[in-house]
Design a protein around this motif. Structure first.
Motif, PDB file in Angstrom:
ATOM      1  N   LEU A 157     -12.595   2.136  -8.967  1.00 46.50           N
ATOM      2  CA  LEU A 157     -12.674   0.776  -8.435  1.00 46.50           C
ATOM      3  C   LEU A 157     -11.908  -0.148  -9.370  1.00 46.50           C
ATOM      4  N   GLY A 158     -10.833  -0.806  -8.853  1.00 49.80           N
ATOM      5  CA  GLY A 158     -10.006  -1.712  -9.643  1.00 49.80           C
ATOM      6  C   GLY A 158      -9.031  -0.928 -10.473  1.00 49.80           C
ATOM      7  N   LEU A 159      -8.218  -1.524 -11.287  1.00 47.39           N
ATOM      8  CA  LEU A 159      -7.843  -2.928 -11.313  1.00 47.39           C
ATOM      9  C   LEU A 159      -6.675  -3.145 -10.369  1.00 47.39           C
ATOM     10  N   PHE A 160      -6.898  -3.869  -9.296  1.00 51.00           N
ATOM     11  CA  PHE A 160      -5.832  -4.190  -8.352  1.00 51.00           C
ATOM     12  C   PHE A 160      -4.691  -4.917  -9.067  1.00 51.00           C
ATOM     13  N   HIS A 162      -1.049  -7.094  -8.542  1.00 51.74           N
ATOM     14  CA  HIS A 162      -0.417  -7.944  -7.537  1.00 51.74           C
ATOM     15  C   HIS A 162       1.051  -7.599  -7.321  1.00 51.74           C
ATOM     16  N   ASP A 163       1.716  -7.076  -8.356  1.00 50.20           N
ATOM     17  CA  ASP A 163       3.162  -6.922  -8.269  1.00 50.20           C
ATOM     18  C   ASP A 163       3.614  -5.508  -7.946  1.00 50.20           C
ATOM     19  N   ILE A 197      -5.892  -5.363   1.741  1.00 50.55           N
ATOM     20  CA  ILE A 197      -5.943  -6.804   1.520  1.00 50.55           C
ATOM     21  C   ILE A 197      -4.635  -7.399   2.003  1.00 50.55           C
ATOM     22  N   GLU A 200      -1.157  -7.973   0.072  1.00 47.72           N
ATOM     23  CA  GLU A 200      -1.171  -7.301  -1.233  1.00 47.72           C
ATOM     24  C   GLU A 200      -0.544  -5.912  -1.117  1.00 47.72           C
ATOM     25  N   ASN A 222      -6.134   5.728  -5.688  1.00 51.21           N
ATOM     26  CA  ASN A 222      -6.966   4.787  -4.933  1.00 51.21           C
ATOM     27  C   ASN A 222      -7.589   3.795  -5.910  1.00 51.21           C
ATOM     28  N   LEU A 224      -9.791   1.625  -4.793  1.00 48.64           N
ATOM     29  CA  LEU A 224     -10.990   1.115  -4.108  1.00 48.64           C
ATOM     30  C   LEU A 224     -11.977   2.248  -3.853  1.00 48.64           C
TER      31      LEU A 224
END
Lengths: 345, 345, 345, 345
Positions: A157-160, A162-163, A197, A200, A222, A224
């Motif tokens: 879980l994470g870390l999403f 952005h780039d 999302i 994203e 993954n 998530l």
């Protein structure tokens, strides 16, 4: 000591502190300056390492004639410009993975480093762990027989980000490991995935890598997932490996298992496939922190003018696959050729 | 009892004994005859169930007017002919998964059963386990929120099949489960894989299934793995499931985890993704043997003229995907559309 | 076959069906009669094994001149009378563990069997598993070095017994294993425990067994645990074993770990204790069902007039410890001597 | 800030660095001086915390009027003298566990702290973890029903101590936890164990603690185990807990399991014991580092003149049991009364 290698570290976010800590403890090296554009991060450096200079302007590092080498731990999109500037300033470079955002950029850096006889190393950290080095040795000594597949699950879980999508963030680890332990390079990739999302990058992805010689690889990443998994299966004709990086001690297990084929029958229906099961063993691993081993190797390559294990070419191989995988991902699994020959040229 | 449903079982290899054992213990049913072309298997039936008739000729079952229903547990390639003959003889049919080798065959059986008002049920056994029924209920009651992904790993050493690849043997289980628990049908599939034994079907495969509504599924099947894994992650916007079928008791775990998005920012770089972690719980499951539950359902559908949960249409959905996945597999991941509309018609 | 050993099985409750199933499949043996005082259990025998005679009166077995051997799977309190009667009727005897409720009874059975030259075997099933036989071999070949401790946890929810406490039900397994794998016999025992149900026997207990030669053993048994655990640690000066009977395949793991002592220092404070860590390995185990191996051994002992591995004396050793442990338990851990010399005499 | 609590830390070996790091980050506190008799350890303090004073003489701390509180992280044998001197110098005291080597010493410290109105706190770290606090709350709110047993396994390889046996080193953690979470105090203890290194303290030990109200506790500690285990079972009449401190996230699991008794039967043989199985759940835990929570509590107690959760009396309870257990250990399990009344007086 006069002969110490002076290092400048650019970026003190997630990974930078690990670089500074390790280079501070490695004989023959010392961190002279750390730059970051956030003053609050530089305050942490000062509190912990009062002798290190800090600056919000990385040009202070690039133009400092006493700095021999630069470690770059900034977002991927800035790697190329910073690494190129550092090389052009005559500094040896250790750059975070992934090396660059395009293979063209990677090739440009390789060229620049070669022209100037500088060490260009990519921080493929896992290559320097005891577990991965043991797997490399097992495969290199033919312990597995013919390698049939490399299959990795790397989810949490994470870390999403952005780039970059999850492939550039997580699959990059497996690609770096594969580049080191597998005897061949893939010739094509098919990738699928999705973003949950809107707007994203993809947060789930699956890569299949095709090789000659009956070898296949699959990576499953993954951001998530409800649980953290770091598990790789490597199958061979003689033995198979389970590599679980979350195990505290027995990270690598070798299973003396496989199939036997009675192949001289006339029909496949009469072909007998037998299953062979033997002992399992888990070798003792070198538990030195990977980044220490890697830092020592970087310093050594500088001192000996040697080519590092994870050199620019290794970084380029990984970026080439990441590029192709992202292309395939956009086209829902369409096979993308990797043009390895061109890379090797 | 006069009103007992008399059952004939065709095939006493791997799965047949489970069918015979369960139907022998279900009230309202009795096994009248078992057929298999291997006399040594029929001897086992006689030793264990002296009251059951045995025959090497399955036509003895198809032509017996006292037999109401036929359970077919033979190789896939024979399913269609046997099921069609049984339906044409006026018998209700329970057929092993996968239902048939082509979707055309599956549609033909559905048509025949409907015309004759007979029960046609496919043995999607997992649908009748406590674990899968619990997951169905959790999703149906929106406990997970929007379902984001279904991700399954189903690997072990053996049993290699000669006539079907690993998708038809192992992925069929996940497709049957997905057909039951997921709220949507996939519209396309991309599959990759390889065979490590010359001339034999693929023993490793990876399937990605694309859905509308931001949902993706991935299946990972392998006959040549050193360890047995049966683990599925189901991610949702509110909660996530880990389903591990090898756990002796806590097979289904629900994690109150996820991400939260502060979406009203102007730039994705300022979009804040938060991580939410709460309790985990593992609900008590009905531990009745799935095949008993399924057998009772089959008998009940016959008695009540009801449509079974895993009817011909469910079987067809699964076969349609298997077909498309095998096509994609041959083309190294090329996306194959599933034409669900045609199926639903 | 004329020379087959004819077996009568007394008791068809929890364990009897396993005895009947295994003896039915062992070459050289056949089950002639099963007795139980519950007709509904005998009906199950008839349904499954139509050729076996059934009776509610065990005397039909004891007086049948065609029956060579009797297997006794009844409550512990009846073992002595039934085994004695069987021996006196000239039958070889296989009796469930624990052998008897007192060591006097055990000695009486040994005496009777010896007098009549009959095989008297106690069903210490675990001794016949691949895992326990492997551990025996590892210790016998000095792989562990000096054995330092044997430490077992055997807990689960249920099945509460009314007539014996948890020591007689669960610790008996470990005592049987220890009697086989350890090189020495304990000289004293201290046991603690408690009953949580008024009027019922203790449902939790802890046993410490004292040996000469720096060896200690500890058993931890519990009928009221939320999870099932079957885990034994065996520590040695050279290597250590983890034996987890719930592992599907790697039940026995050998750790090349230990301590090293620099003992020639003048003060213990200067004595250096080092920690040694090496490989772990998990040997392939014979996966034959233990009761099959045991049944074959019983038949073989009868045919060859051999002494079984788990003979009356092994049974007596175990009962002697159970007796002493129950005594200690009543006195909250008071040390009870085991008078091994007397047993050995 | 003027009102900051100034802290002196005595001892910078294994635990001292954690104290210094946490007190450095806690608002309202600051570490003024660290003492250790090893200059090389003080050099580490200086490198990392340039503003902290260092000294090889702990009297520099005890006599410094600006120091309000002293944290003592030295070998057990020195706790009493240092803590007494600190209290007599008017400092608040946080002392490592175990508090002292005898209960007399512990009582003397309590007396001195009360006389001077100073905070005396024992560093029972586990009491301040999210997991232990959650278990405390579950028991306090009667979630388990009547608590039946507390059963802990705490084993690993190393670190052998020269001056105290494994009970004082490892069981002390469980005793501190029990003192906090259990509703009662034990009245007697029986302990067994052994030393495998001549002249050294016991490296394996087993403690049974007897309570009124049908409660029993058992602790199993070992410095010479091949694997690390930190697992506690807490059984109750309504629910049961499994607490595994090595689990990365789900450390506490609550099982809705137990037995049901149909007690109104005439004979125990007819008494029906049923087994109840329900859901399992694992609550989200506060993941704050325990020593931070504990440090904040210490500072708060000083500022508010409050009594800490782990006060001198809690420390005394634990020492009293350690004393008695060591006595029992020498006598191979002999029951030793704990004279709780005297402690409570």
């Amino acid at each position: 000591m006069e002969s110490n290698i002076n290092i400048g570290v650019i970026g003190y976010g997630y990974w930078g502190p690990n670089l500074v800590r390790n280079f501070s403890e490695i004989p023959g090296a010392q961190v002279k300056t750390v730059s970051d554009f956030k003053p609050e991060l530089l305050a942490k450096v000062q509190a912990r390492y009062p002798k290190i200079n800090v600056t919000t302007d990385c040009r202070d590092i690039l133009t400092d004639p006493k700095i021999d080498a630069v470690a770059i731990a900034t977002p991927v999109s800035t790697h190329f410009d910073l690494a190129l500037a550092a090389l052009q300033a005559g500094k040896h470079v250790l750059v975070e993975k992934p090396m660059t955002t395009t293979s063209e950029q990677a090739m440009r850096l390789i060229e620049e480093a070669e022209k100037r006889n500088l060490v260009l190393m990519v921080d493929h950290t896992f290559v320097y762990t005891g577990a991965v080095r043991k797997m490399h040795d097992l495969i290199a000594t033919n312990t597995l027989g013919n390698v049939y597949y490399y299959d990795s699950v790397r989810v949490n879980l994470g870390l999403f980000q952005h780039d970059v999508n999850v492939i550039w963030d997580l699959a990059v680890h497996d690609l770096a490991i594969m580049n080191y332990v597998l005897p061949f390079q893939p010739y094509a990739v098919s990738a699928t995935g999705i973003s949950h999302i809107p707007g994203e990058p993809e947060n789930i992805a699956y890569l299949t890598l095709f090789f000659e010689n009956n070898l296949i690889a699959h990576l499953h990443v993954n951001w998530l997932a409800p649980v953290k998994v770091r598990r790789t299966l490597i199958g061979g004709s003689q033995r198979m490996i389970v590599y679980d990086d979350l195990e505290p001690s027995e990270k690598v297990k070798i299973y003396d298992k496989g199939i036997t084929i009675n192949g001289n029958s006339e029909s496949v229906y009469q072909m007998m496939i037998g299953y062979r099961t033997g002992d399992m063993w888990s070798p003792k691993l070198d538990m030195t922190e990977a980044l220490r081993t890697e830092g020592l190797h970087f310093i050594n390559c500088i001192q000996q003018s040697d080519r590092p294990l994870t050199d620019g070419k290794a970084g380029l191989h990984v970026v080439r696959i990441l590029e192709a995988a992202s292309q395939s991902l956009k086209k829902q699994g369409r096979l993308i050729e990797l043009n390895i020959a061109e890379v090797a040229a």
